[in-house]
Write a protein that holds these residues in place. Structure first.
Motif, PDB file in Angstrom:
ATOM      1  N   ALA A  13       0.831  -1.207   0.000  1.00 38.04           N
ATOM      2  CA  ALA A  13       0.000   0.000   0.000  1.00 38.04           C
ATOM      3  C   ALA A  13       0.866   1.259   0.000  1.00 38.04           C
ATOM      4  O   ALA A  13       0.572   2.232  -0.702  1.00 38.04           O
ATOM      5  N   GLU A  14       1.949   1.242   0.783  1.00 39.54           N
ATOM      6  CA  GLU A  14       2.845   2.408   0.827  1.00 39.54           C
ATOM      7  C   GLU A  14       3.499   2.643  -0.526  1.00 39.54           C
ATOM      8  O   GLU A  14       3.646   3.788  -0.967  1.00 39.54           O
ATOM      9  N   ALA A  15       3.905   1.565  -1.196  1.00 35.51           N
ATOM     10  CA  ALA A  15       4.508   1.706  -2.524  1.00 35.51           C
ATOM     11  C   ALA A  15       3.506   2.247  -3.530  1.00 35.51           C
ATOM     12  O   ALA A  15       3.848   3.068  -4.391  1.00 35.51           O
ATOM     13  N   ILE A  16       2.268   1.801  -3.426  1.00 35.81           N
ATOM     14  CA  ILE A  16       1.214   2.288  -4.323  1.00 35.81           C
ATOM     15  C   ILE A  16       0.927   3.763  -4.070  1.00 35.81           C
ATOM     16  O   ILE A  16       0.815   4.563  -5.006  1.00 35.81           O
ATOM     17  N   GLU A  17       0.835   4.145  -2.805  1.00 37.49           N
ATOM     18  CA  GLU A  17       0.598   5.552  -2.458  1.00 37.49           C
ATOM     19  C   GLU A  17       1.715   6.444  -3.004  1.00 37.49           C
ATOM     20  O   GLU A  17       1.468   7.562  -3.462  1.00 37.49           O
ATOM     21  N   ALA A  18       2.950   5.938  -2.978  1.00 39.55           N
ATOM     22  CA  ALA A  18       4.084   6.721  -3.473  1.00 39.55           C
ATOM     23  C   ALA A  18       3.997   6.959  -4.975  1.00 39.55           C
ATOM     24  O   ALA A  18       4.585   7.915  -5.490  1.00 39.55           O
ATOM     25  N   GLY A  19       3.267   6.098  -5.689  1.00 32.05           N
ATOM     26  CA  GLY A  19       3.118   6.267  -7.130  1.00 32.05           C
ATOM     27  C   GLY A  19       1.846   6.981  -7.550  1.00 32.05           C
ATOM     28  O   GLY A  19       1.572   7.115  -8.739  1.00 32.05           O
ATOM     29  N   ARG A  20       1.092   7.436  -6.581  1.00 34.64           N
ATOM     30  CA  ARG A  20      -0.178   8.104  -6.882  1.00 34.64           C
ATOM     31  C   ARG A  20       0.030   9.315  -7.790  1.00 34.64           C
ATOM     32  O   ARG A  20       0.938  10.111  -7.590  1.00 34.64           O
ATOM     33  N   SER A  21      -0.813   9.447  -8.800  1.00 30.49           N
ATOM     34  CA  SER A  21      -0.762  10.609  -9.693  1.00 30.49           C
ATOM     35  C   SER A  21      -2.041  11.417  -9.527  1.00 30.49           C
ATOM     36  O   SER A  21      -2.989  10.987  -8.872  1.00 30.49           O
ATOM     37  N   LEU A  22      -2.062  12.576 -10.154  1.00 28.39           N
ATOM     38  CA  LEU A  22      -3.236  13.447 -10.083  1.00 28.39           C
ATOM     39  C   LEU A  22      -4.230  13.169 -11.204  1.00 28.39           C
ATOM     40  O   LEU A  22      -5.276  13.811 -11.267  1.00 28.39           O
ATOM     41  N   ARG A  23      -3.909  12.203 -12.078  1.00 22.57           N
ATOM     42  CA  ARG A  23      -4.786  11.942 -13.224  1.00 22.57           C
ATOM     43  C   ARG A  23      -6.087  11.280 -12.802  1.00 22.57           C
ATOM     44  O   ARG A  23      -7.116  11.455 -13.449  1.00 22.57           O
ATOM     45  N   HIS A  24      -6.021  10.468 -11.730  1.00 25.45           N
ATOM     46  CA  HIS A  24      -7.190   9.702 -11.314  1.00 25.45           C
ATOM     47  C   HIS A  24      -7.402   9.832  -9.809  1.00 25.45           C
ATOM     48  O   HIS A  24      -6.461  10.071  -9.054  1.00 25.45           O
ATOM     49  N   GLU A  25      -8.637   9.619  -9.389  1.00 23.31           N
ATOM     50  CA  GLU A  25      -8.929   9.483  -7.966  1.00 23.31           C
ATOM     51  C   GLU A  25      -8.687   8.023  -7.596  1.00 23.31           C
ATOM     52  O   GLU A  25      -9.301   7.120  -8.151  1.00 23.31           O
ATOM     53  N   LEU A  26      -7.772   7.808  -6.672  1.00 18.67           N
ATOM     54  CA  LEU A  26      -7.311   6.460  -6.390  1.00 18.67           C
ATOM     55  C   LEU A  26      -7.433   6.155  -4.903  1.00 18.67           C
ATOM     56  O   LEU A  26      -6.942   6.904  -4.061  1.00 18.67           O
ATOM     57  N   ASP A  27      -8.133   5.083  -4.566  1.00 15.11           N
ATOM     58  CA  ASP A  27      -8.236   4.603  -3.183  1.00 15.11           C
ATOM     59  C   ASP A  27      -7.476   3.293  -3.069  1.00 15.11           C
ATOM     60  O   ASP A  27      -7.592   2.418  -3.940  1.00 15.11           O
ATOM     61  N   VAL A  28      -6.703   3.144  -1.989  1.00 18.85           N
ATOM     62  CA  VAL A  28      -5.916   1.937  -1.767  1.00 18.85           C
ATOM     63  C   VAL A  28      -6.533   1.140  -0.620  1.00 18.85           C
ATOM     64  O   VAL A  28      -6.746   1.668   0.470  1.00 18.85           O
TER      65      VAL A  28
END
Length: 204
Positions: A13-28
């Protein structure tokens, strides 16, 4: 676009959060380990958010995995073409009979490759198992049964099933920490795989 990304453990989850972009609304969502936990947690999240008027558009299963030697390398990103439940069927004396052959459903759910079209990585089937392959002999047998498979993990088919029943597109993205059948954890590259996962999520 609103995306639900399901992973098994907090490090992913931490690795995914670190790759979050502003293009999409993303929930982990951290589901826990294994196909049952993944299916239950995903289904609950989809139902709860749907009733609140914040429905998801896409479901993604992301995390680290093992790769089949000769098909992908440690550190590679694997992009699923299909999520396959490799243990769903009948273990006959001389071969494994997938559930498709006995008419009780399917052990395969196709991934929506449009979601990952811009992503760099190795494309192929990703196997879901409730018990990770623990020897070279078992890995060779599994690779022989699934010649299009590039890796194995423990949650994909569960997440895919919940997404399919909700009528949502599904993708599976994995980063390789080890080879299938290698149980020498000292040789696994967790940190490198998590960095690869971060990079992959940036490309989603």
């Amino acid at each position: 676009m609103r995306i639900l990304v399901v992973c098994a453990v907090s490090e992913e989850a931490e690795a995914i959060e670190a790759g979050r972009s502003l293009r999409h609304e993303l929930d982990v969502l951290v589901s826990g380990v294994g196909p049952a936990a993944a299916a239950a947690a995903t289904a609950r999240a989809l139902a709860e958010n749907g009733t609140m008027g914040r429905a998801y558009d896409v479901v993604v299963n992301a995390g680290i995995c093992g790769a089949f030697k000769g098909r992908a390398e440690v550190g590679d990103v694997l992009i699923g073409t299909d999520s396959v439940a490799a243990e769903l069927g009948v273990a006959l004396p001389r071969r494994f009979q997938p559930i498709d052959e006995i008419g009780f459903g399917t052990n395969r759910i196709g991934c929506n490759t449009v979601l990952t079209v811009a992503m760099e990585g190795v494309r192929g089937e990703i196997l879901t198992l409730a018990s990770i392959t623990g020897s070279a002999a078992l890995a060779e047998n599994l690779a022989g049964r699934h010649p299009e498979a590039v890796g194995e993990a423990m949650e994909g088919f569960g997440v895919a099933t919940a997404a399919q029943q909700a009528g949502l597109p599904f993708a599976e993205i994995r980063a390789v920490s080890n080879y299938v059948g290698d149980r020498d954890v000292a040789k696994w590259d967790w940190s490198g795989a998590l960095k690869s996962l971060t990079g992959a999520i940036r490309e989603l």
